[in-house]
Design a protein around this motif. Sequence first.
Motif, short mmCIF file in Angstrom:
data_model
loop_
_atom_site.label_atom_id
_atom_site.label_comp_id
_atom_site.label_asym_id
_atom_site.label_seq_id
_atom_site.Cartn_x
_atom_site.Cartn_y
_atom_site.Cartn_z
N ASP A 55 -1.55 7.67 6.21
CA ASP A 55 -2.16 6.44 6.71
C ASP A 55 -1.09 5.46 7.20
N ALA A 56 0.01 5.37 6.44
CA ALA A 56 1.10 4.48 6.84
C ALA A 56 1.67 4.91 8.19
N ARG A 57 1.76 6.21 8.42
CA ARG A 57 2.27 6.70 9.70
C ARG A 57 1.33 6.31 10.83
N ALA A 58 0.03 6.35 10.58
CA ALA A 58 -0.93 5.94 11.61
C ALA A 58 -0.75 4.45 11.94
N PRO A 81 -1.55 1.36 2.50
CA PRO A 81 -0.72 1.92 3.55
C PRO A 81 -0.04 0.88 4.42
N VAL A 82 -0.66 -0.29 4.58
CA VAL A 82 -0.02 -1.35 5.36
C VAL A 82 1.27 -1.81 4.67
N SER A 83 1.22 -2.01 3.36
CA SER A 83 2.43 -2.40 2.63
C SER A 83 3.52 -1.35 2.79
N GLU A 84 3.14 -0.09 2.73
CA GLU A 84 4.10 1.02 2.90
C GLU A 84 4.68 1.02 4.31
N ALA A 85 3.82 0.85 5.31
CA ALA A 85 4.26 0.97 6.71
C ALA A 85 5.14 -0.19 7.13
#
Length: 229
Positions: A55-58, A81-85
Amino acid sequence: MAAGGVSRPTLLLVHGAWHGSWCWDRLRAVLDADGWTTRSVDLPSAGQEAGVRDDARAVLDELARIDGPAVVVAHSYGGIPVSEAVAEADNVSHLVYLTAYQLDVGESLLGYHGAPVPPEPHGFQAVPDEPAPMFYGDVPGAEAEEAAQRLVPQSTRSFSDTLTQAGWHTVPSTYIVCENDQALPPQNQETLAARAGAVHRIASHHSPFLSMPEELAALLAKIALGSAG
């Protein structure tokens, strides 16, 4: 351009579990009419056996398509995933957690709630029973049922994966508490909001982008213009 010649950032809208980018359509129409550029993304974990990193990659792929600064608005699970990305992005000026999981490194959704994390998570989390009152308690009945019919199973792995990095440590963040939320209780939101740099509160259930898009759009515009000032 905003008043006073300040460039407006692009708003990237990231949905939560079981949902898709369709859930933002009403809010995007309001923002677009007010001159904002908006983008959204479909997270693979909604409907596919994908995890937080997928999801982070997206999210990162969508951010790479944006020229200039971006404000990322994450709803519910989408905060993870936003925090990760965003820890890897270089064009994000602000993060907005909309009744979202503003988790830290080493935390997962299940772990945050004190639930056991399966060692090898497989399969899907089914759409919750009676999703309309849980997610759309203040959305008119017919519209709530229509949204509920669009929900899809959510990858179990996305709820089990832990964060390896948290972009909100380096990117300014704002938390929007939805005070009548039946999905992520307000007391949990307040705990998460303590990690943000600023906090706003609105009298909505879990999905203000459907129930009060005009009010939410006005608040997001205020936050985004503040980040650009």
